[in-house]
Design an enzyme around this catalytic site. Structure first.
Site, PDB file in Angstrom:
ATOM      1  N   GLN A  73       1.070  -1.220  -0.023  1.00  0.00           N
ATOM      2  CA  GLN A  73      -0.014  -0.099  -0.051  1.00  0.00           C
ATOM      3  C   GLN A  73       0.753   1.303  -0.073  1.00  0.00           C
ATOM      4  OE1 GLN A  73      -3.521  -0.541   3.158  1.00  0.00           O
ATOM      5  NE2 GLN A  73      -2.062  -1.909   3.451  1.00  0.00           N
TER       6      GLN A  73
ATOM      7  N   HIS B 114      -1.577   1.340  -4.127  1.00  0.00           N
ATOM      8  CA  HIS B 114      -1.990   2.924  -4.105  1.00  0.00           C
ATOM      9  C   HIS B 114      -0.933   3.678  -4.887  1.00  0.00           C
ATOM     10  CE1 HIS B 114      -3.861   1.395   0.014  1.00  0.00           C
ATOM     11  NE2 HIS B 114      -4.494   1.338  -1.067  1.00  0.00           N
TER      12      HIS B 114
HETATM   13  N1  APR Z   1       6.522  -3.131  12.861  1.00  0.00           N
HETATM   14  C1  APR Z   1       5.111  -3.574  12.612  1.00  0.00           C
HETATM   15  N2  APR Z   1       3.968  -2.625  12.692  1.00  0.00           N
HETATM   16  C2  APR Z   1       4.336  -1.681  12.870  1.00  0.00           C
HETATM   17  C3  APR Z   1       5.609  -0.884  12.928  1.00  0.00           C
HETATM   18  C4  APR Z   1       6.737  -1.831  13.045  1.00  0.00           C
HETATM   19  N3  APR Z   1       7.883  -1.380  13.333  1.00  0.00           N
HETATM   20  N4  APR Z   1       5.455   0.463  13.187  1.00  0.00           N
HETATM   21  C5  APR Z   1       4.197   0.659  12.896  1.00  0.00           C
HETATM   22  N5  APR Z   1       3.511  -0.540  12.737  1.00  0.00           N
HETATM   23  C6  APR Z   1       1.912  -0.511  12.432  1.00  0.00           C
HETATM   24  C7  APR Z   1       1.167   0.232  13.495  1.00  0.00           C
HETATM   25  O1  APR Z   1       0.891  -0.242  14.842  1.00  0.00           O
HETATM   26  C8  APR Z   1      -0.213   0.475  12.498  1.00  0.00           C
HETATM   27  O2  APR Z   1      -0.927  -0.692  12.842  1.00  0.00           O
HETATM   28  O3  APR Z   1       1.697  -0.054  11.131  1.00  0.00           O
HETATM   29  C9  APR Z   1       0.389   0.070  11.162  1.00  0.00           C
HETATM   30  C10 APR Z   1       0.106   1.340  10.191  1.00  0.00           C
HETATM   31  O4  APR Z   1      -1.313   1.658   9.991  1.00  0.00           O
HETATM   32  P1  APR Z   1      -1.551   3.115   8.887  1.00  0.00           P
HETATM   33  O5  APR Z   1      -0.968   4.283   9.529  1.00  0.00           O
HETATM   34  O6  APR Z   1      -3.006   2.956   9.045  1.00  0.00           O
HETATM   35  O7  APR Z   1      -0.888   2.647   7.521  1.00  0.00           O
HETATM   36  P2  APR Z   1      -1.632   1.664   6.452  1.00  0.00           P
HETATM   37  O8  APR Z   1      -2.551   0.429   6.977  1.00  0.00           O
HETATM   38  O9  APR Z   1      -0.490   1.460   5.545  1.00  0.00           O
HETATM   39  O10 APR Z   1      -2.630   2.582   5.733  1.00  0.00           O
HETATM   40  C11 APR Z   1      -3.299   2.103   4.518  1.00  0.00           C
HETATM   41  O11 APR Z   1      -4.216   4.290   4.193  1.00  0.00           O
HETATM   42  O12 APR Z   1      -3.987   6.384   4.167  1.00  0.00           O
HETATM   43  C12 APR Z   1      -4.126   5.523   3.255  1.00  0.00           C
HETATM   44  O13 APR Z   1      -3.178   5.260   1.341  1.00  0.00           O
HETATM   45  C13 APR Z   1      -2.736   5.501   2.697  1.00  0.00           C
HETATM   46  O14 APR Z   1      -1.674   3.306   2.045  1.00  0.00           O
HETATM   47  C14 APR Z   1      -2.378   3.868   2.895  1.00  0.00           C
HETATM   48  C15 APR Z   1      -3.664   3.077   3.548  1.00  0.00           C
END
Ligand code: APR
Length: 263
Positions: free
Chosen positions: A97, A115
């Site tokens: 993503q 994305h």
């Molecule tokens: N190891 C494992 N997990 C981690 C780490 C790490 N070092 N650091 C952070 N996380 C986890 C957090 O706990 C959280 O659950 O990564 C996750 C990030 O979640 P989001 O910020 O919601 O990101 P994502 O799921 O990629 O978002 C999806 O939403 O905003 C849109 O287009 C954007 O691609 C993105 C999509």
């Protein structure tokens, strides 16, 4: 099946085809941070999230160049993380993503970019398939990223090739992601909060097709488990767990500093 919550699992010889869906958590340590949760970009700057809706086009184009260009700049300045490198070295099939190009920089091939990518430009007119590389870094103008302001094919404005909310995902990448999910022996979602669709449908789809499904997250939601499509939930840091998986897959014993190369 009980769900071990801390790093007990590593892929086994039966997991020939490992497919991994990644999110912002894998790239967070480059300085990009995450989108949601405490300190997440959308939480800190809600107006920025509002600007990421297709309905705000074309007026939002300068903000899109500025936001995604800055993010691509941070990612390429830092380079791939241990987690990205481990996935590449274990030959995992990657669905992401993320728009930062770090999987490809780590050596992963055939990455499904659900994305889009901040390292590419496209035309505002979705019927036109013009694409071109976009230079990472600051700047609200297409020219700041080495891209013409007007599409050389149809003359419409150009924009970063990043999928906005309420927009269709790129068909070829989505088709590849569905095919990978259906053909996985082991499907892992890594560093993603699982709240954005259709990406969040891939783990249940893989599980239905017979894969073992694993959620790896620093702070997994309490309800995560079989009801949300995961056989196993690992509460852990992707940059510690994925290198351990890579060692298991490549049959590399945990080396001690006394014998780093394993005689
Ligand atoms: N190891 C494992 N997990 C981690 C780490 C790490 N070092 N650091 C952070 N996380 C986890 C957090 O706990 C959280 O659950 O990564 C996750 C990030 O979640 P989001 O910020 O919601 O990101 P994502 O799921 O990629 O978002 C999806 O939403 O905003 C849109 O287009 C954007 O691609 C993105 C999509």
């Amino acid at each position: 099946m009980t769900s071990p919550r801390r790093g007990a699992f590593v892929p086994g010889p039966e997991h020939h085809r490992i497919v991994v869906l990644t999110g912002a958590g894998l790239s967070a340590r480059t300085g990009l941070g995450t989108f949601r949760g405490p300190g997440g970009v959308w939480d800190l700057e809600p107006e920025l999230e509002a600007a990421m809706h297709a309905g705000r086009l074309p007026g939002s184009i300068p903000q899109l160049w500025s936001v995604w260009g800055r993010m691509a700049g941070i990612a390429s300045a830092h380079g791939p993380t241990p987690g990205h490198r481990a996935l590449a070295r274990m030959g995992a099939h990657v669905i992401t993503q993320n728009i930062d190009g770090l999987h490809q920089a780590a050596g992963s091939e055939g990455v499904a970019e659900l994305h889009g990518s901040a390292l590419r430009a496209t035309c505002l007119d979705s019927r036109c398939d013009w694409r071109a590389p976009a230079a990472p870094g600051p700047g609200e103008r297409a020219e700041d990223h080495g891209v013409p302001a007007a599409c050389p094919v149809c003359g419409a404005p150009t924009r970063p090739d990043v999928v906005l909310f309420d927009e269709q995902l790129p068909a070829a990448d989505l088709d590849l992601a569905l095919e990978l999910a259906r053909s996985a022996d082991l499907f892992a979602a890594v560093g993603t909060s699982g709240v954005v669709f259709p990406a969040a449908q891939l783990a249940p789809l893989a599980r239905e097709a017979g894969a073992l499904t694993v959620l790896l997250d620093l702070d997994p939601p309490s309800q995560a488990g079989p009801r949300t499509g995961f056989d196993l939930v690992i509460e852990g840091d992707a940059h510690e767990v994925l290198p351990a998986w890579e060692r298991a897959v490549n049959g590399v014993a945990q080396r001690s500093f006394l014998d780093p190369f394993g005689s």
